[in-house]
Design an enzyme around this catalytic site. Structure first.
Site, PDB file in Angstrom:
ATOM      1  CB  VAL A  17      -4.883   3.430  -4.891  1.00 38.14           C
ATOM      2  CG1 VAL A  17      -6.252   2.888  -4.470  1.00 38.14           C
ATOM      3  CG2 VAL A  17      -4.836   3.630  -6.396  1.00 38.14           C
ATOM      4  NE  ARG A  48       7.904  -0.966  -1.944  1.00 37.23           N
ATOM      5  CZ  ARG A  48       8.286  -0.892  -3.219  1.00 37.23           C
ATOM      6  NH1 ARG A  48       9.157  -1.766  -3.690  1.00 37.23           N
ATOM      7  NH2 ARG A  48       7.803   0.046  -4.003  1.00 37.23           N
ATOM      8  CE  LYS A 107      -3.776  -3.536 -13.736  1.00 39.38           C
ATOM      9  NZ  LYS A 107      -3.706  -2.733 -12.504  1.00 39.38           N
ATOM     10  CB  ILE A 138     -16.273   1.727 -14.335  1.00 35.96           C
ATOM     11  CG1 ILE A 138     -15.596   2.911 -15.022  1.00 35.96           C
ATOM     12  CG2 ILE A 138     -17.546   1.344 -15.072  1.00 35.96           C
ATOM     13  CD1 ILE A 138     -15.076   2.594 -16.415  1.00 35.96           C
ATOM     14  CD  GLU A 192       3.149   3.934 -13.629  1.00 35.11           C
ATOM     15  OE1 GLU A 192       4.163   4.427 -13.120  1.00 35.11           O
ATOM     16  OE2 GLU A 192       2.033   3.957 -13.083  1.00 35.11           O
ATOM     17  CE  LYS A 207      -6.920  -2.816 -15.718  1.00 30.44           C
ATOM     18  NZ  LYS A 207      -6.769  -1.421 -16.219  1.00 30.44           N
ATOM     19  N   GLY A 306      -6.527   6.320 -11.410  1.00 28.15           N
ATOM     20  CA  GLY A 306      -6.419   7.507 -10.576  1.00 28.15           C
ATOM     21  C   GLY A 306      -6.675   7.179  -9.119  1.00 28.15           C
TER      22      GLY A 306
END
Length: 439
Positions: A17, A48, A107, A138, A192, A207, A306
């Site tokens: 991101v 990092r 979050k 969204i 993941e 969330k 994404g």
């Protein structure tokens, strides 16, 4: 008119991101300046591993000293995209103390320490924006917080985790088992290497806490959210839903109690009718269904994760925070005036689908029905079929009317103690009535 002094932005994290945020800040620099009223300058990027190649990011901006970057004093907005609790919490607090506003997609931190972060932002006269923390690209939190500020939201029902939606969608559409569907999600990059946060519901629960807090103007923490994942969902559950004209989704459900005196927040797999708008949400997409008193039923749909989609939400917050810097104003802070308590899961009222493996002989169905009645759980429909097993048993599938979770739990425990019940094959909640988005 655009002023000449640039607003300086510190970026914490330059992964999937973060790299897209940096790219969009560069490629859209002219448009961003026009929308904000001042040019925006990337002043530093904390990472990092500084040796890693970051296409499009000036190497001179890269640093491993995140604390030094956010405390410089000339930073207007800090964009935090490193995730987790620490060091993100300490860095955000330091940013506020230095007078910077913060944009975050974190979050987990917001669900755990949102009130403290809001208080710090207010104390130092800074903004805290977090649209990207729920449902990626969204536009959801801003409409809940601002567009519906004059309305009363009664319920928020959503698919807010793309990984689990992809897995359940594959189980539904291809007949794959849970393990096979998860393996496909991992191979395609939707899951993941360690999918625990997704498949066990932790991501969706964080969330849900954020959504409930905004929707009901009350403080809802992660610990307040009842959480169940999808690891126990079987092909039989999917088939059972199909027979009812339903599909299975991992839902975040936040709702106001019918008496209006409390709220609940929960995450769990549930059957929803194929006629419900959320039933058609496929693959890794997210969607949130909102029920408000005046606005009625609203649905927000789109990619929930994404790099580029999430970066879009981050940039939207960045524009808002920077505009406030130019005008000298502040965006909306925390709204927790209602202070509604969060009810325990046992008080949640919904419908249930219960599948039983029983002895195939006269009277068993009546015996099971009596157990439901004894615990105050009314039966809506019941179906008995041969199990097809060598022992000659039968399968009884019961769909209940609305009942409390505590009553259903007690019913299931009593059924397990019956000599005529070999086992409770599955229990799943049913959300949404046929043809509507109502409870």
């Amino acid at each position: 008119m655009v002023r000449t002094r640039p607003l300086k932005v510190a970026l914490l994290g330059c992964g999937v991101v973060g790299s897209q945020v940096a790219r969009l800040m560069t490629t859209h620099a002219h448009d961003l300046a026009a929308r904000i009223g001042a040019p925006v300058e990337l002043a530093g990027v904390a990472v990092r591993r500084p040796a890693r190649d970051r296409d499009g990011v000036d190497e001179a901006l890269v640093t491993t000293d995140a604390a030094g970057l956010v405390s410089r004093g000339d930073i207007d907005v800090v964009v935090e995209l490193i995730g987790g609790i620490e060091p993100a919490r300490t860095l955000i607090q330091a940013a506020f103390e230095s007078g910077a506003s913060v944009v975050t997609a974190n979050k987990a931190l917001l669900a755990q320490d949102g009130p403290a972060l809001h208080a710090a932002a207010e104390k130092h006269g800074a903004d805290l924006y977090f649209e990207a923390a729920v449902a990626g690209a969204i536009p959801l939190l801003r409409p809940l917080r601002e567009s519906l500020a004059g309305d009363k939201v009664n319920r928020v029902l959503g698919i807010v985790n793309g990984t689990t939606n992809f897995v359940l969608d594959r189980m539904e559409s291809t007949g794959a088992g849970y393990g096979e569907a998860l393996a496909e999600a991992t191979a395609l990059g939707y899951a993941e290497a360690d999918p625990t946060a997704d498949v066990e519901g932790f991501d969706a629960a964080a969330k849900a806490a954020i959504l409930a807090g905004i929707a009901f103007h009350s403080r809802v923490r992660l610990d307040d959210v009842h959480r169940e994942g999808i690891t126990e969902v079987t092909a039989a559950d999917i088939a059972g839903a199909r027979k009812l004209g339903c599909t299975v989704k991992l839902l975040a459900v936040c709702e106001r109690a019918e008496d209006g005196r409390s709220v609940t927040a929960r995450v769990h797999p549930a059957m929803i009718p194929l006629s419900h708008p959320l039933a058609g949400v496929r693959e890794a997409y997210n969607a949130v269904f909102v029920e408000a008193e005046a606005a009625g039923q609203l649905m927000f749909y789109g990619p929930g994760a994404g790099g580029a989609p999430t970066a879009s939400a981050v940039l939207g917050d960045l524009v808002a925070a920077c505009r406030n810097r130019v005008t000298g104003g502040l965006g909306p802070g925390e709204s927790a005036y209602a202070q509604l308590p969060v009810s325990p899961m046992g008080e949640v009222v919904t419908r249930y689908h219960v599948s039983l493996d029983v002895v195939d002989r006269p009277g068993v169905l009546a015996q099971c029905a009596t157990v439901f009645a004894d615990h105050g759980v009314s039966i809506e429909t019941v179906r008995q079929t041969s199990s097809g097993k060598e022992d000659g048993g039968a399968q009884v599938v019961v769909v209940t009317h609305r009942a409390t979770d505590a009553a259903l739990g007690a019913t299931v425990e009593a059924l397990r103690r019956l000599d005529t019940v070999h086992g409770v094959a599955s229990t799943m909640r049913v959300e949404g009535d046929q043809g509507t988005g109502s409870r």
